[in-house]
Design a protein around this motif. Sequence first.
Motif, mmCIF file in Angstrom:
data_model
loop_
_atom_site.group_PDB
_atom_site.id
_atom_site.type_symbol
_atom_site.label_atom_id
_atom_site.label_comp_id
_atom_site.label_asym_id
_atom_site.label_seq_id
_atom_site.Cartn_x
_atom_site.Cartn_y
_atom_site.Cartn_z
ATOM 1 N N PRO A 1 0.844 -1.195 0.000
ATOM 2 C CA PRO A 1 0.000 0.000 0.000
ATOM 3 C C PRO A 1 0.883 1.251 0.000
ATOM 4 N N ARG A 2 0.296 2.403 -0.241
ATOM 5 C CA ARG A 2 1.082 3.601 -0.501
ATOM 6 C C ARG A 2 1.705 4.266 0.731
ATOM 7 N N ASP A 3 0.923 4.492 1.787
ATOM 8 C CA ASP A 3 1.381 5.317 2.901
ATOM 9 C C ASP A 3 1.947 4.485 4.046
ATOM 10 N N ALA A 4 2.747 5.131 4.905
ATOM 11 C CA ALA A 4 3.403 4.424 6.004
ATOM 12 C C ALA A 4 2.404 3.734 6.922
ATOM 13 N N TYR A 5 1.320 4.418 7.282
ATOM 14 C CA TYR A 5 0.354 3.802 8.195
ATOM 15 C C TYR A 5 -0.362 2.629 7.531
ATOM 16 N N GLN A 6 -0.551 2.704 6.207
ATOM 17 C CA GLN A 6 -1.153 1.594 5.474
ATOM 18 C C GLN A 6 -0.192 0.413 5.408
ATOM 19 N N GLN A 7 1.074 0.702 5.209
ATOM 20 C CA GLN A 7 2.081 -0.355 5.165
ATOM 21 C C GLN A 7 2.216 -1.033 6.529
ATOM 22 N N GLU A 8 2.107 -0.256 7.597
ATOM 23 C CA GLU A 8 2.163 -0.835 8.933
ATOM 24 C C GLU A 8 1.008 -1.808 9.148
ATOM 25 N N ALA A 9 -0.196 -1.392 8.750
ATOM 26 C CA ALA A 9 -1.367 -2.252 8.924
ATOM 27 C C ALA A 9 -1.301 -3.489 8.030
ATOM 28 N N PHE A 10 -0.628 -3.392 6.901
ATOM 29 C CA PHE A 10 -0.567 -4.465 5.912
ATOM 30 C C PHE A 10 0.432 -5.554 6.293
ATOM 31 N N THR A 11 1.466 -5.186 7.030
ATOM 32 C CA THR A 11 2.533 -6.132 7.341
ATOM 33 C C THR A 11 2.241 -6.916 8.627
ATOM 34 N N GLN A 12 2.963 -8.009 8.793
ATOM 35 C CA GLN A 12 2.844 -8.804 10.010
ATOM 36 C C GLN A 12 3.699 -8.175 11.102
ATOM 37 N N LYS A 13 3.086 -7.867 12.217
ATOM 38 C CA LYS A 13 3.807 -7.240 13.318
ATOM 39 C C LYS A 13 4.812 -8.217 13.905
ATOM 40 N N ILE A 14 6.041 -7.741 14.134
ATOM 41 C CA ILE A 14 7.081 -8.589 14.718
ATOM 42 C C ILE A 14 7.787 -7.811 15.834
ATOM 43 N N SER A 15 8.551 -8.525 16.644
ATOM 44 C CA SER A 15 9.282 -7.891 17.735
ATOM 45 C C SER A 15 10.671 -7.469 17.270
ATOM 46 N N PHE A 16 11.321 -6.661 18.098
ATOM 47 C CA PHE A 16 12.692 -6.248 17.790
ATOM 48 C C PHE A 16 13.612 -7.470 17.724
ATOM 49 N N GLU A 17 13.367 -8.452 18.590
ATOM 50 C CA GLU A 17 14.195 -9.660 18.634
ATOM 51 C C GLU A 17 14.087 -10.470 17.343
ATOM 52 N N ASP A 18 12.952 -10.355 16.652
ATOM 53 C CA ASP A 18 12.732 -11.116 15.419
ATOM 54 C C ASP A 18 13.102 -10.329 14.161
#
Length: 227
Positions: free
Chosen positions: A137-154
């Motif tokens: 998706p185009r915008d940063a907030y859309q890309q955040e919602a589109f991706t799988q959330k991961i931790s810093f360790e991963d």
Amino acid sequence: MVSLQEFLTNEYICQRNLNIYDTPKGEGLVTQAAAGRHLQVVSILEDTAIEVYLCEDNYPGWLLAQDLDNLQVASNKYRAIALSSSEIKSRLPQVIDFTIQAMQQPNYYLWGGTVAPNYDCSGLMQAAFKSVGVWLPRDAYQQEAFTQKISFEDLLPGDLVFFGANEKATHVGLCLGDGCYIHSSGQKQGRNGIGIDRLSEHGDEVGKSYYKQLRGFGRVMRSYERN
């Protein structure tokens, strides 16, 4: 002569890089359509502008009427190519290479920029992944919602790093590994263009400024498919 209904029904291919604006007066660049991108016409303001959305990411905006000659009817409508997460993972080194090569060119931060050499933050991410056949998706907030959330360790090279306020992501970069990420940032943050910074409160002024806004991390698992 093409009727209005045909014009609104057809899908078009951009014959050159085109600017897409926030208003029909050509105010506020919101994104760009690189040559070869597909768009759909939504409405027409006679002799002024054409309301469109970009087929690959559903992004809306206005194309100036003077750019109509740069559109060609698409013989085949856009269809997303389904990719598995493993296929995407195998292409991440090329995504990273794209951003590194983009950094080597003279560039500056362009709000709405998705076409070389000048990008905004999410435009650089979209262009880098698109170069290997993966649509975001185009915008940063859309890309955040589109991706799988991961931790810093991963966190791995090729993952996305998100920054912003509590409400939503307003900035995004690409993890390079070893605590570093590459992104296009604006002059107000101390750099005007693409650079590499550290995820640390002990980096330079640009890195420290963004680190204070760190929201989280996301992994691209699929290619965007419009409804």
